[in-house]
Structures are given as C-alpha cells and as structure tokens.
Write a protein that holds these residues in place. Structure first.
Motif, short mmCIF file in Angstrom:
data_model
loop_
_atom_site.label_atom_id
_atom_site.label_comp_id
_atom_site.label_asym_id
_atom_site.label_seq_id
_atom_site.Cartn_x
_atom_site.Cartn_y
_atom_site.Cartn_z
N CYS A 129 0.83 -1.21 0.00
CA CYS A 129 0.00 0.00 0.00
C CYS A 129 0.86 1.26 0.00
CB CYS A 129 -0.91 0.03 1.22
SG CYS A 129 -2.25 -1.11 1.11
N THR A 130 0.35 2.29 -0.66
CA THR A 130 1.09 3.55 -0.72
C THR A 130 0.55 4.59 0.25
OG1 THR A 130 -0.32 4.29 -2.54
CG2 THR A 130 1.76 3.21 -3.12
N ASN A 131 -0.75 4.53 0.58
CA ASN A 131 -1.31 5.50 1.53
C ASN A 131 -2.22 4.81 2.54
OD1 ASN A 131 -3.75 5.08 0.21
ND2 ASN A 131 -3.58 6.94 -1.01
N GLU A 132 -2.65 5.56 3.53
CA GLU A 132 -3.43 5.00 4.64
C GLU A 132 -4.85 4.60 4.21
OE1 GLU A 132 -3.87 3.42 8.23
OE2 GLU A 132 -2.02 4.30 7.48
N GLU A 133 -5.42 5.30 3.26
CA GLU A 133 -6.78 4.99 2.81
C GLU A 133 -6.83 3.61 2.14
OE1 GLU A 133 -9.98 6.67 -0.42
OE2 GLU A 133 -8.58 8.08 0.48
N GLU A 134 -5.85 3.33 1.29
CA GLU A 134 -5.77 2.01 0.66
C GLU A 134 -5.59 0.93 1.72
OE1 GLU A 134 -2.60 1.85 -2.14
OE2 GLU A 134 -3.60 3.16 -3.58
N ARG A 135 -4.75 1.20 2.69
CA ARG A 135 -4.48 0.24 3.75
C ARG A 135 -5.76 -0.09 4.54
NH1 ARG A 135 -0.48 -1.74 5.77
NH2 ARG A 135 1.41 -0.63 6.06
N GLN A 136 -6.56 0.90 4.84
CA GLN A 136 -7.79 0.66 5.61
C GLN A 136 -8.81 -0.12 4.79
OE1 GLN A 136 -9.11 4.45 7.06
NE2 GLN A 136 -7.53 4.55 8.65
N CYS A 137 -8.91 0.15 3.50
CA CYS A 137 -9.83 -0.61 2.64
C CYS A 137 -9.43 -2.09 2.57
CB CYS A 137 -9.86 -0.03 1.23
SG CYS A 137 -10.77 1.50 1.09
N ILE A 138 -8.16 -2.35 2.45
CA ILE A 138 -7.68 -3.73 2.36
C ILE A 138 -7.83 -4.43 3.71
CG2 ILE A 138 -5.65 -5.17 1.98
CD1 ILE A 138 -4.85 -3.17 -0.20
N GLN A 139 -7.58 -3.73 4.81
CA GLN A 139 -7.77 -4.33 6.12
C GLN A 139 -9.23 -4.70 6.35
OE1 GLN A 139 -6.08 -1.43 8.80
NE2 GLN A 139 -4.11 -2.50 8.89
N LYS A 140 -10.12 -3.86 5.91
CA LYS A 140 -11.55 -4.15 6.04
C LYS A 140 -11.92 -5.39 5.24
CE LYS A 140 -16.07 -2.08 5.29
NZ LYS A 140 -16.80 -0.93 4.76
N SER A 141 -11.38 -5.51 4.03
CA SER A 141 -11.63 -6.69 3.20
C SER A 141 -11.05 -7.94 3.83
CB SER A 141 -11.03 -6.51 1.81
OG SER A 141 -11.62 -5.45 1.14
N LEU A 142 -9.89 -7.81 4.42
CA LEU A 142 -9.22 -8.94 5.05
C LEU A 142 -10.01 -9.45 6.25
CD1 LEU A 142 -6.64 -10.63 4.84
CD2 LEU A 142 -5.57 -9.04 6.38
N LEU A 143 -10.54 -8.55 7.03
CA LEU A 143 -11.30 -8.96 8.21
C LEU A 143 -12.66 -9.55 7.85
CD1 LEU A 143 -10.47 -5.98 10.59
CD2 LEU A 143 -9.59 -8.32 10.69
N SER A 144 -13.16 -9.26 6.68
CA SER A 144 -14.48 -9.78 6.30
C SER A 144 -14.40 -11.18 5.69
CB SER A 144 -15.17 -8.84 5.31
OG SER A 144 -14.49 -8.83 4.08
#
Length: 166
Positions: A129-144
């Motif tokens: 990831c390059t920024n925090e917004e991308e990181r949060q979207c991917i973390q949300k997908s990972l947890l689901s």
C-alpha cells in the motif's frame, strides 16, 4: 451401486485484458479445456476426461474456475490445462491461461483453500500500500473473509452423495 470418486481442480483465469474475466462463461471454459485435452492426449484422453467433466463454479469477477473430473483422469486434465491459450466468448477470442491453484477431493476443501489463498493475496496487497486509505480498505476486506456455517448444508459443499473423499 458403485460410487465414483471425483477430483476438483481450482484454477484462476490469468489475462492481461481485464475484459476477459467479465466476458467468460462456463460453456466457453469447458470447451477450451476439452479442446486442450483433445490436442494433448488425443481421443483416448478426451474420452477419459469427458465422462464426468463439468465446470462446477465460475466467478467472472475474480476469474476463479472450479472443474470436476473423475479421480482416475484428473492427471490428464491437469496436464492439459497449461495448453489452454485462449477463451472464446460471444464471437471474440481472449488470450489467457489457466493457473492451477489447488486439487481437492471435495468442493469444501477447495473453498477453504480459496479463502486462505485470497487472504494471502490481500496481505501482499496490504504490504504494498502507498497511503493509509488504501491500507484501511484492504484491512476491512481482510477482516471480512471468513467461513460461516449454514443451518442447512447444500449438496455443493460436499460430493454429490454427501460424503467427503479426501
């Protein structure tokens, strides 16, 4: 009555053209795989694999394909998959290839593998990831990503007669 054991081959469609994934159909994948088996193994291989060969699942968005064949002939199928070079759908040809991810005895084992595979892919995306917004979207997908048990089990989760064959 004799029960025939099956093998399920989990593959992904890899293509440079993103339109390829959205345009593929089960029929097109089945025809391309049968054609490759016929080219590689001839009439004998095609006859062996065609007995119970079906495309059980196709997700056009992720490019995931689940193929079923007899246990006796799954090696013929797997050896012919690298020779699938294109899929033809709606009178257009899309260059692609099938990457074999997993071979299992039941649909359920393939589903479990696919969940773990997708988790690993998401973790790799998270590291890049390059920024925090991308990181949060991917973390949300990972947890689901999780397996939920249903109250009534459908026949697709296990073999056709309800028994596992691993």
């Amino acid at each position: 009555m004799v029960r025939f054991k099956n093998r399920y081959v989990l593959c992904e469609v890899v293509s440079e053209d993103p339109r390829c994934r959205q345009c593929i159909e089960e029929r097109a994948v089945g025809l391309a795989v049968r054609d490759a088996i016929g080219r590689v193994h001839g009439d004998y291989g095609l006859a062996c694999c065609s007995i119970s060969f079906t495309v059980k699942y196709l997700n056009a968005y992720t490019g995931t394909v689940l193929l079923r064949c007899r246990k006796d002939s799954y090696r013929l199928l797997c050896s012919a998959l690298p020779f699938v070079r294109q899929l033809e759908s709606r009178a257009q040809r899309y260059p692609c290839f099938l990457n074999t991810l997993h071979i299992g005895g039941t649909i359920r084992t393939c589903q479990k593998f696919l969940i773990q595979y997708n988790r690993r892919q998401l973790l790799m995306l998270l590291q890049n990831c390059t920024n925090e917004e991308e990181r949060q979207c991917i973390q949300k997908s990972l947890l689901s990503c999780s397996i939920t048990e249903e109250q009534s089990h459908s026949g697709d989760e296990e073999d056709d007669d309800g028994t596992e064959t691993d």
